[in-house]
Design an enzyme around this catalytic site. Structure first.
Site, PDB file in Angstrom:
ATOM      1  N   ALA A  22       0.769  -1.126  -0.173  1.00 47.79           N
ATOM      2  CA  ALA A  22       0.205  -0.051  -0.038  1.00 47.79           C
ATOM      3  C   ALA A  22       0.825   1.270   0.089  1.00 47.79           C
ATOM      4  O   ALA A  22       1.606   1.398   0.759  1.00 47.79           O
ATOM      5  CB  ALA A  22      -0.842  -0.068   1.126  1.00 47.79           C
ATOM      6  N   ASP A  23       0.746   2.178  -0.983  1.00 45.94           N
ATOM      7  CA  ASP A  23       1.272   3.171  -1.203  1.00 45.94           C
ATOM      8  C   ASP A  23       0.970   4.497  -0.420  1.00 45.94           C
ATOM      9  O   ASP A  23      -0.219   4.828  -0.486  1.00 45.94           O
ATOM     10  CB  ASP A  23       1.778   3.713  -2.497  1.00 45.94           C
ATOM     11  CG  ASP A  23       2.737   2.841  -3.286  1.00 45.94           C
ATOM     12  OD1 ASP A  23       3.406   1.819  -2.572  1.00 45.94           O
ATOM     13  OD2 ASP A  23       2.534   2.850  -4.463  1.00 45.94           O
ATOM     14  N   ASN A  53       3.276  -3.376  -9.020  1.00 47.52           N
ATOM     15  CA  ASN A  53       3.104  -2.475 -10.357  1.00 47.52           C
ATOM     16  C   ASN A  53       3.629  -3.090 -11.426  1.00 47.52           C
ATOM     17  O   ASN A  53       3.044  -2.807 -12.761  1.00 47.52           O
ATOM     18  CB  ASN A  53       4.301  -1.224  -9.964  1.00 47.52           C
ATOM     19  CG  ASN A  53       3.736  -0.558  -8.680  1.00 47.52           C
ATOM     20  OD1 ASN A  53       2.465  -0.390  -8.370  1.00 47.52           O
ATOM     21  ND2 ASN A  53       4.650   0.308  -8.065  1.00 47.52           N
ATOM     22  N   GLY A 220      17.361   9.273 -20.891  1.00 45.26           N
ATOM     23  CA  GLY A 220      17.255   8.240 -21.807  1.00 45.26           C
ATOM     24  C   GLY A 220      17.812   7.136 -20.778  1.00 45.26           C
ATOM     25  O   GLY A 220      17.871   6.851 -19.522  1.00 45.26           O
ATOM     26  N   ASP A 241       4.210  12.548 -11.804  1.00 43.96           N
ATOM     27  CA  ASP A 241       4.711  11.773 -10.612  1.00 43.96           C
ATOM     28  C   ASP A 241       5.499  10.614 -11.246  1.00 43.96           C
ATOM     29  O   ASP A 241       4.890   9.910 -11.923  1.00 43.96           O
ATOM     30  CB  ASP A 241       3.511  11.288  -9.830  1.00 43.96           C
ATOM     31  CG  ASP A 241       3.899  10.539  -8.588  1.00 43.96           C
ATOM     32  OD1 ASP A 241       5.185  10.078  -8.313  1.00 43.96           O
ATOM     33  OD2 ASP A 241       2.989  10.209  -7.589  1.00 43.96           O
ATOM     34  N   ASP A 247       9.118   0.799 -12.759  1.00 44.34           N
ATOM     35  CA  ASP A 247       8.161  -0.416 -12.906  1.00 44.34           C
ATOM     36  C   ASP A 247       7.955  -0.837 -14.310  1.00 44.34           C
ATOM     37  O   ASP A 247       7.776  -1.736 -14.631  1.00 44.34           O
ATOM     38  CB  ASP A 247       7.450  -0.474 -11.639  1.00 44.34           C
ATOM     39  CG  ASP A 247       7.820  -0.564 -10.385  1.00 44.34           C
ATOM     40  OD1 ASP A 247       9.133  -1.033 -10.244  1.00 44.34           O
ATOM     41  OD2 ASP A 247       7.357   0.104  -9.524  1.00 44.34           O
TER      42      ASP A 247
END
Length: 300
Positions: A22-23, A53, A220, A241, A247
């Protein structure tokens, strides 16, 4: 964990061995200095964890995707699993146990940069036996993806079993910690960011992998295969964000490799996936789809 094989389909699959969290995200005007307290402007709870993710991103890109991991028997675990189901991730190999679901505390500043602290919780219970049991039940061809938010034994078993099955193994070495020489040697592609690349010993240590892809955000990424170095520019992005961008990059790379794309093309596909992932709040808030990635590639 279900005892029923996920067998029944021999379609190529992405199998992610990794964390589920849980974030807890706070937006701040800038990242605080040590000992400094800042007033945040927003707070939200979202579902994250590098493994979850990566699995969610792979499913969003159209791949058959399975996740091997663990959550607690709590609200965060139930919410995490419900979200993954809705996103099309097969969670048959996620254990529900006594430890609390993992938690990540994230600060995001006005420039979309972030800091993250995690508490492993149930992620620390992911075992080598769980991994072997899961991979043994997968039919057909697969690309196995893992990260370092679960125990070393689980990651190493994922690499061993992938090698034995003749499958590619993609390792996202975050959060960075020392890697065994055997694990690196079994890795098809390792995907550190620039900081992780240096912390882990650079090409001297990671060069035993078949390929190293170093992500550098807006600068990059670098592809290192033996002594050859190729720079791939970043895809265009309008970042909100950056949480979860790495991920999505790793997931995009795995999906492209599963489809048989050459490494250079797979990295470009991954870069577009990571760029799109920055354009929404949280790790899974952006509209990541295969169509969006193909359109972004068409802009370059």
């Amino acid at each position: 964990m279900s005892s029923t094989p996920v067998a029944g389909s021999d379609d190529p699959a992405i199998v992610v061995v990794g964390s589920i969290n849980a974030d807890l995200t706070v937006r701040v005007p800038r990242l605080p200095e040590p000992g400094e307290t800042l007033t945040g402007t927003d707070f939200r709870i979202a579902w994250g964890g590098k493994g979850a993710n990566q699995a969610a991103a792979a499913a969003a890109l159209g791949a058959r995707t399975l996740l091997v991991g663990a959550v607690g028997d709590d609200e965060n675990g139930a919410g995490s699993l419900a979200d993954l189901r809705e996103r099309g991730v097969d969670i048959s190999f996620v254990e529900i146990g006594g430890e609390h679901t993992g938690v990540a505390v994230i600060q995001v500043d006005a420039a979309a940069e972030n800091t993250i602290a995690i508490v492993a919780g149930a992620n620390a219970t992911v075992s080598a036996e769980l991994v072997s049991d899961a991979l043994a039940r997968i039919e057909g061809t697969a690309v196995v993806v893992s990260n370092l938010e679960v125990p070393d034994a689980a990651v190493e078993r994922a690499a061993e079993d992938a090698e034995r099955r003749g499958w590619a193994f993609v390792l996202n070495p975050a959060p960075a910690r020392p890697l065994s020489a055997e694990l690196v040697a079994r890795t098809t592609v390792i995907t550190p960011n620039a900081t992780e690349f240096d912390v882990l010993g650079g090409a001297d240590v990671l060069g035993a992998a078949q390929a190293i892809v170093v992500t550098r955000g807006a600068d990059g990424c670098d592809i290192r295969v033996g002594d050859a170095l190729t720079r791939v520019p970043a895809a265009s992005a309008r970042p909100v964000d950056t949480t979860g961008a790495g991920d999505a990059f790793t997931a995009g790379l795995a999906v492209a490799l599963l489809e048989g794309r050459p490494l250079d093309d797979a990295v470009r596909f991954a870069a577009a996936s990571g760029a799109i992932a920055t354009e929404g709040p949280g790790a899974r808030g952006a509209r990541l789809t295969r169509a969006a990635v193909e359109a972004r590639l068409g802009e370059s």
